[in-house]
Design an enzyme around this catalytic site. Sequence first.
Site, PDB file in Angstrom:
ATOM      1  N   HIS A 191      37.155  41.494  40.197  1.00 19.20           N
ATOM      2  CA  HIS A 191      38.340  40.836  40.726  1.00 19.20           C
ATOM      3  C   HIS A 191      39.154  41.842  41.540  1.00 19.20           C
ATOM      4  CE1 HIS A 191      37.990  36.903  38.743  1.00 19.20           C
ATOM      5  NE2 HIS A 191      37.380  37.582  37.774  1.00 19.20           N
ATOM      6  N   ASP A 244      23.328  30.630  38.114  1.00 23.77           N
ATOM      7  CA  ASP A 244      23.367  29.197  37.794  1.00 23.77           C
ATOM      8  C   ASP A 244      23.115  28.314  39.004  1.00 23.77           C
ATOM      9  OD1 ASP A 244      25.710  29.635  39.193  1.00 23.77           O
ATOM     10  OD2 ASP A 244      27.023  28.641  37.741  1.00 23.77           O
ATOM     11  N   ASP A 271      28.978  33.785  31.630  1.00 23.37           N
ATOM     12  CA  ASP A 271      30.370  33.446  31.956  1.00 23.37           C
ATOM     13  C   ASP A 271      30.687  32.053  31.415  1.00 23.37           C
ATOM     14  OD1 ASP A 271      32.903  33.997  32.910  1.00 23.37           O
ATOM     15  OD2 ASP A 271      32.489  33.359  34.957  1.00 23.37           O
ATOM     16  N   LEU A 304      35.574  27.667  41.408  1.00 20.43           N
ATOM     17  CA  LEU A 304      34.737  27.768  40.224  1.00 20.43           C
ATOM     18  C   LEU A 304      35.523  28.408  39.091  1.00 20.43           C
ATOM     19  CD1 LEU A 304      31.365  28.932  41.821  1.00 20.43           C
ATOM     20  CD2 LEU A 304      31.784  26.749  40.684  1.00 20.43           C
ATOM     21  N   ALA A 305      35.371  27.856  37.890  1.00 23.07           N
ATOM     22  CA  ALA A 305      36.119  28.325  36.719  1.00 23.07           C
ATOM     23  C   ALA A 305      35.145  28.600  35.591  1.00 23.07           C
ATOM     24  CB  ALA A 305      37.158  27.284  36.308  1.00 23.07           C
ATOM     25  N   GLY A 306      34.473  29.746  35.674  1.00 20.16           N
ATOM     26  CA  GLY A 306      33.432  30.039  34.695  1.00 20.16           C
ATOM     27  C   GLY A 306      32.189  29.225  34.990  1.00 20.16           C
TER      28      GLY A 306
END
Length: 380
Positions: A191, A244, A271, A304-306
């Site tokens: 990050h 993924d 994640d 995207l959130a995980g």
Amino acid sequence: MTQISAFRAARIFDGTDWHDDAALLVEGGRVKAIVPADQVSDAQQVAGVIAPGLIDLQVNGGGGVLFNNACDASAVATICDAHAGFGTTAVMVTLITDAPELTDRAVLAAKEAKGTPGFLGLHLEGPHLAVARKGTHDPALIRSMTDADLTRITKAAQEIAHMICTIAPESVSPDQVRELRKAGVTVSLGHTDCSYETAVSYADAGAGMVTHLFNAMSQMAHRAPGLVGAALDDSRLSAGLIADGYHVSDAAMRVALRGNEGPGQVFLVSDAMSTIGSDQTGFTLNGRQIYRADGRLTLADGTLAGADIALIDAVRYVHQTLGLPLGQALQMASKFPAQAIGLTDRGHLRPGAHADFFSLTSELTAAGTWIAGRQKGQTA
């Protein structure tokens, strides 16, 4: 004398080599040996392939529980149990950027969860990140590391077996990184919009990992290689990868795997969020709704959130979609993450290793999981 248990399978992968028609011998929760099956008369037959248990260094939740939302030892147990159902035998439970008091609760939960099957340690992903590369992290909670923060983490590292801190150079100084490493913390860069040169200087200070390669970081350009370039060029850095099909393109993953020579390796992380092992259609993080649809987890704006995968799904993806040999795909989820945090007795099934393993079916799913030689769901 400690009793020896034997587990027989058509094939056993020890983390490096394959053994056909063999038996895994376990004594006192550790691997004693792998021997030809005809040398053992009383062995439990295991369907499929016996492989080293998967090691996930970035797990935010599972079994319907998000660690940020239920920060206690019970949540740790639920998360570990959910992932064990998918062949993951060691989990770094991860706290996403939050308020200081939640970090204190996470540390307490990790201490109280000591001895929980499958619990490896605590990963603090933030809050000492860069707002410019916040991803799904709440920018209002991102901040620079203070002396109090440093003391909190280094003190916790004395009582928690393994700790990872994802930090950005914009918010943490090289001297603070040195203190973290001195305390035994694995420092991971992520990050961040830092330059290649800055990333290398932080590796000089002791950083040894990169969090979710390509995502939420400075990218690789021909005259500005960024953190991506440093992760693939600096042999001291290992890098997690979310495989993924959504977080990183197949082409980028193939290039990264070809371009990384080690000894730092690209390894797989899930994640994973709370949805793994549950029928949840969504959840909240820092008061914001996360939506689950079509294998993706996103904020309302599409960020995207995980990820909505377990680690075995990433193994299957890199083997079936990217074409990696099965042994290498398994190493990326066992041997390489173990090496990334300095573990020598996990991620393989050689003598002396933890007897953490799972049964891998021909469809590349987990049919059974053993931690310290005891099958998940088996009572003492």
